[in-house]
Scaffold this motif. Structure first.
Motif, mmCIF file in Angstrom:
data_model
loop_
_atom_site.group_PDB
_atom_site.id
_atom_site.type_symbol
_atom_site.label_atom_id
_atom_site.label_comp_id
_atom_site.label_asym_id
_atom_site.label_seq_id
_atom_site.Cartn_x
_atom_site.Cartn_y
_atom_site.Cartn_z
ATOM 1 N N ILE A 88 -6.310 -6.398 -1.436
ATOM 2 C CA ILE A 88 -5.058 -5.194 -1.508
ATOM 3 C C ILE A 88 -5.235 -5.164 0.022
ATOM 4 O O ILE A 88 -4.834 -4.846 0.763
ATOM 5 C CB ILE A 88 -4.287 -4.971 -2.395
ATOM 6 C CG1 ILE A 88 -4.474 -6.388 -3.106
ATOM 7 C CG2 ILE A 88 -3.267 -4.473 -1.665
ATOM 8 C CD1 ILE A 88 -2.929 -5.927 -4.281
ATOM 9 N N SER A 107 1.043 -0.928 0.000
ATOM 10 C CA SER A 107 0.340 -0.355 -0.325
ATOM 11 C C SER A 107 1.106 1.333 0.168
ATOM 12 O O SER A 107 0.312 2.164 -0.485
ATOM 13 C CB SER A 107 -0.311 0.118 1.066
ATOM 14 O OG SER A 107 -1.842 -0.800 1.502
ATOM 15 N N GLU A 166 -4.946 -7.094 3.242
ATOM 16 C CA GLU A 166 -3.774 -7.012 2.621
ATOM 17 C C GLU A 166 -2.539 -7.813 1.719
ATOM 18 O O GLU A 166 -1.931 -7.694 2.100
ATOM 19 C CB GLU A 166 -2.905 -6.514 3.816
ATOM 20 C CG GLU A 166 -3.439 -5.050 4.768
ATOM 21 C CD GLU A 166 -3.297 -3.851 4.155
ATOM 22 O OE1 GLU A 166 -1.936 -3.868 4.204
ATOM 23 O OE2 GLU A 166 -4.005 -3.001 4.374
HETATM 24 ZN ZN ZN Z 1 -1.161 -3.003 2.409
#
Ligand code: ZN
Ligand code: GDP
Length: 461
Positions: A281, A237, A285
């Protein structure tokens, strides 16, 4: 050919500053005249051509005002369609554009089909088919570079190259005809075959050169489909955010084919990336965990590049290895992230697992290594000597297919020439190649294909 007068709202639906209603055809001025009055009670016919005139759109029956507008009449053939055109610029709301369109239709225009204005520009000979397609590509361009390429195509970059090849072919065909009709005046075996071979080879080369640009064209049009992979907490991220910050963002969330998947267009050093991000995602994650290995594999199959992120502050584990396994045979870039922390991963290990992959040390939170990632991306995808600016680039799948067909035809022709096959067989191959190239520019195209192309246009264009 259609000669009736068409009209449509040219601006996108919704609210905006200005809404434009476009009218094209022989009755454009008459219709514009019926629906317009200015303060001095002058109609459009009383006013100067090609000048934006202030006044009111009116209901032609009741003479009631519809909206305050600017109106312009442009006499053909120097117009978009080559026909007489009237444009009414009103307030950009759904009501005024709809009411004015209704008034225009009541005054004798027919509602235009999608792309019909551009289709008329093509049928009336102002632009060829490849240029008409470029218009649509311009409108739908998601990246600066694909817009630039489309603009070149609108100016005729593809058209020019294809027409040049076609005129060479016509000369070859004329030569063949002459040798068939007056064989005694031509030493068919030596002169004609030799010349045909030269001509054929040069055309084949040109076709191949255009075909070489197809991959670049695809990347420019669709963006380089890129997946960011890595187990939880490695910095995916953070990377995404860093990329979005750095790129001149064209960031739009576009729901992809799968419901979970979000595609974002970013521009990295001129390379359009379509980052295939999954809602997964962000939530859990972890792409693999969220959507499963099979789905992840499928996404990888359809992507051009994966960026694989590892966290060097933690030792390589099974999850990392699973991801390595997934990307083993794919084009990828490895990021060894969190290099600001003590290192527990040996770069050599990664090199062993992924021998032909670029490995970049990053500390994404500190902004380190992102520039190297960008340079690596650029050199991976634009090293192939293809300069976007100066070259004709084939972006259309339709054009590619026609070029492939023409290439086969020319290969057949050359083979026949080499074998000394009767010259009328060579003629057939060259004719086929000619027809196939002509479908790109529209010279030899059937109505069904034309309809199919314009059907995908937007209304009002
Ligand atoms: Zn992430
Ligand atoms: P993801 O789960 O792969 O998306 O990882 P995130 O981007 O959410 O990052 C997980 C954690 O690692 C966050 O607290 C980040 O701030 C941190 N992180 C990301 N990159 C780095 C880095 O280069 N160095 C350090 N020390 N921490 C980082």
């Amino acid at each position: 050919m259609d000669i009736d007068t068409i009209a449509a709202i040219a601006t996108p639906p919704g609210e905006g500053g200005i809404g434009i209603i476009r009218i094209s055809g022989k009755d454009a001025l008459d219709i514009g005249n019926k629906i317009f009055l200015n303060r001095d009670k002058k109609t459009l016919k009383d006013l100067e051509e090609r000048k934006l005139n202030y006044g009111y759109a009116i209901n032609p029956k009741s003479s009631k005002k519809i909206d305050e507008v600017m109106i312009v009449f442009i006499k053909g053939p120097k117009t978009y369609t080559t026909e007489d055109v009237v444009e009414v610029h009103c307030h950009g709301g759904t009501i005024p554009v709809r009411r004015i369109l209704e008034a225009v239709l009541e005054s004798g225009a027919r509602l235009a089909e999608p792309g019909e204005f551009t289709k008329r520009a093509f049928l009336n000979g102002r632009i060829d088919l490849a240029q008409a397609e470029a218009v649509m590509d311009l409108i739908s361009a998601k990246t600066d570079s694909s817009f630039d390429v489309s603009l070149k195509q609108l100016e005729g970059s593809i058209s020019k190259e294809v027409s040049n090849m076609m005129s060479t072919m016509l000369e070859m065909l004329a030569h063949i005809e002459a040798s068939i009709d007056f064989p005694e005046e031509h030493d068919v075996d030596e002169i004609t075959y030799g010349q045909l071979e030269d001509g054929g080879k040069s055309i084949l080369e040109k076709i191949e050169k255009l075909l070489d640009t197809v991959y670049t064209g695809k990347v420019l049009r669709e963006g380089l489909k890129t997946v960011i992979l890595g187990k939880p907490n490695v910095g995916k991220s953070s990377l995404m955010n860093a990329i979005l910050r750095e790129s001149r963002a064209i960031v739009t969330d576009i729901p992809g084919t799968t419901r979970d998947i979000i595609e974002e267009y970013v521009n990295i050093k001129g390379i359009p990336l379509k980052i295939i991000d999954t809602a997964g995602i962000r939530e859990t994650e972890d792409l693999v965990e969220k959507i499963g290995v099979d789905k992840a594999k499928e996404i990888l199959e359809n992507s051009d590049l994966s960026i694989v992120v590892f966290d060097v502050s933690r030792e390589l584990d099974d999850e990392d290895l699973e991801i390595i396994e997934l990307v083993k045979h794919k084009k990828s870039i490895v990021l060894l992230n969190k290099t600001d922390l003590p290192k527990k991963i040996d770069e050599e290990d990664i090199k062993r697992y992924l021998p032909n992959t670029a490995i970049i040390n990053t500390a994404i939170v500190a902004g380190r290594g992102i520039d190297i990632l960008e340079d690596t991306l650029k050199s991976m995808f634009l090293s192939s000597e293809i300069q976007i600016k100066d070259n004709t680039i084939v972006t259309s799948v339709r054009h590619r297919n026609q070029l492939l067909k023409a290439k086969e035809n020319m290969k057949d022709a050359l083979e026949s020439i080499n074998l000394g096959v009767p010259i009328d067989c060579v003629e057939v191959d060259i004719k086929n190649a000619y027809e196939n190239l002509g479908e790109i520019t529209g010279d030899t195209v059937g109505e069904d294909i034309i309809d199919k192309i314009f059907k995908d246009f937007c209304i009002g264009k």
